[in-house]
Design a protein around this motif. Sequence first.
Motif, mmCIF file in Angstrom:
data_model
loop_
_atom_site.group_PDB
_atom_site.id
_atom_site.type_symbol
_atom_site.label_atom_id
_atom_site.label_comp_id
_atom_site.label_asym_id
_atom_site.label_seq_id
_atom_site.Cartn_x
_atom_site.Cartn_y
_atom_site.Cartn_z
ATOM 1 N N ASN A 1 -5.997 8.371 0.383
ATOM 2 C CA ASN A 1 -7.307 8.284 -0.263
ATOM 3 C C ASN A 1 -8.265 7.415 0.545
ATOM 4 O O ASN A 1 -9.454 7.739 0.671
ATOM 5 C CB ASN A 1 -7.156 7.732 -1.678
ATOM 6 N N GLN A 2 -7.761 6.311 1.094
ATOM 7 C CA GLN A 2 -8.608 5.449 1.924
ATOM 8 C C GLN A 2 -9.095 6.196 3.163
ATOM 9 O O GLN A 2 -10.260 6.070 3.562
ATOM 10 C CB GLN A 2 -7.837 4.194 2.338
ATOM 11 N N LEU B 1 0.840 -1.202 0.000
ATOM 12 C CA LEU B 1 0.000 0.000 0.000
ATOM 13 C C LEU B 1 0.875 1.251 0.000
ATOM 14 O O LEU B 1 1.793 1.381 0.812
ATOM 15 C CB LEU B 1 -0.903 -0.002 1.224
ATOM 16 N N ARG C 1 -0.100 7.450 -1.051
ATOM 17 C CA ARG C 1 -1.240 8.060 -1.748
ATOM 18 C C ARG C 1 -2.507 7.231 -1.538
ATOM 19 O O ARG C 1 -3.593 7.771 -1.279
ATOM 20 C CB ARG C 1 -0.942 8.173 -3.240
ATOM 21 N N GLU C 2 -2.383 5.908 -1.647
ATOM 22 C CA GLU C 2 -3.537 5.041 -1.448
ATOM 23 C C GLU C 2 -4.038 5.124 -0.003
ATOM 24 O O GLU C 2 -5.248 5.112 0.238
ATOM 25 C CB GLU C 2 -3.167 3.604 -1.813
ATOM 26 N N CYS D 1 0.806 13.593 -0.958
ATOM 27 C CA CYS D 1 0.550 12.675 -2.068
ATOM 28 C C CYS D 1 1.470 12.961 -3.252
ATOM 29 O O CYS D 1 1.921 12.033 -3.935
ATOM 30 C CB CYS D 1 -0.913 12.770 -2.498
#
Length: 397
Positions: free
Chosen positions: A82-83, A75, A78-79, A107
């Motif tokens: 967003n999560q 992971l 950035r992910e 990010c």
Amino acid sequence: MPKQWLPPQIKRVELSTRTNGRPNVRYQLTCDTGEVNGKRKQFRKRYKSEADARQKLSQIQAAIAADAYVHVGRLTVREACNQWIDSKHNLKPTSINGHKSKLSPVCAVLGDIEVQKLTKADIDRLVKRLRAGEQAGYKKWSPRSVNYMLSIFTAVVESQQRQGHVERNVARLVEHLPSEKAEMKILSEEDMFKILDHPGRDRHLWALALYGLRRGEIAALRWEHVNFETKTVRVTENRVVSGRVITTGTPKSRRSRRILPMPDEVLDALREAHALQLQERFASASYADSDYIACDSDGRPYHPNLLTFRWRKLLRELSIDRVRLHDARHSCGSLMHMRNVPTVVIAAWLGHSSAAFTMATYIHSQDDALLVASTSYQRGVTIPVTTSVGDNVPKDK
């Protein structure tokens, strides 16, 4: 000393290559670490010594027993951001946009780094570049903006830690910057009344600002919220800018929703503006049906930033030292305080959740008030005793 048998998770492996005629030996550790999304996971790695393999096996077993084992994941930062944003179901759109704005450099610069490989040094470098104005695409950030970013990103990594994706929160290790709270300026009574008496298309907007409304509350106010019969203004919405997005929603807090009685001079300014806008509506076939009290001659609502621009222009025309539009609200609270309005009433008028916040943030001394205070040390001066609502201070008999 008897030879120790290898545990079933460790296997002795002889490599095909040799060193000084001796076989190269490795100790391969293979152990189950549980399931992730219904799939069985294993840890597998080779070590040069049996002791290293045994130590790692002991660490893994202890972590699994304590429900603290972290599986290897890919992971990215950035992910993860967003999560975290997607999980904030109860936040207002304005808050979501603000969080996205503050996480944008994270990010952009650190987004491709895997969360498990993120280091404190990575975040420190980003903070340093933002403070120096050296990060491409971003202006120099204030300590307040940097601390806001650090607080949010710490929450992002903490969420990953609670989910068992990272062992520790490296963002929490980054020190926040000392705050540089700018001294707030307020208008004198003379300047406040000079603004109130100055004719112009936006005079009703400045009257509302000087009577304590926020910029977003003024930008969102519509004529249906103004009751000329009861002489009140109903504050129910907030129209603000986040990045390039204008969002209209509920006010900042529950107590920001309020009905305020307005004095005649404010109502007169509102009546003049209402009459002017009605004339413009009848004169234009393309007049926008917006009903906003802050609008141009075609009925199009003002961009909230335009209110700030026009406010600065007004101060230049009146030769008044520059103060922020929000400082008109500070001036309202300070003037009420100087005229002995109880703090709890000022807090209710400004839409604050507590009187303590009102006193700490919005009440400021003026030069005139300080001059009056200086006379308290003169001989023969009697200082009247006043009490606020809730105080229990006995007066001299």
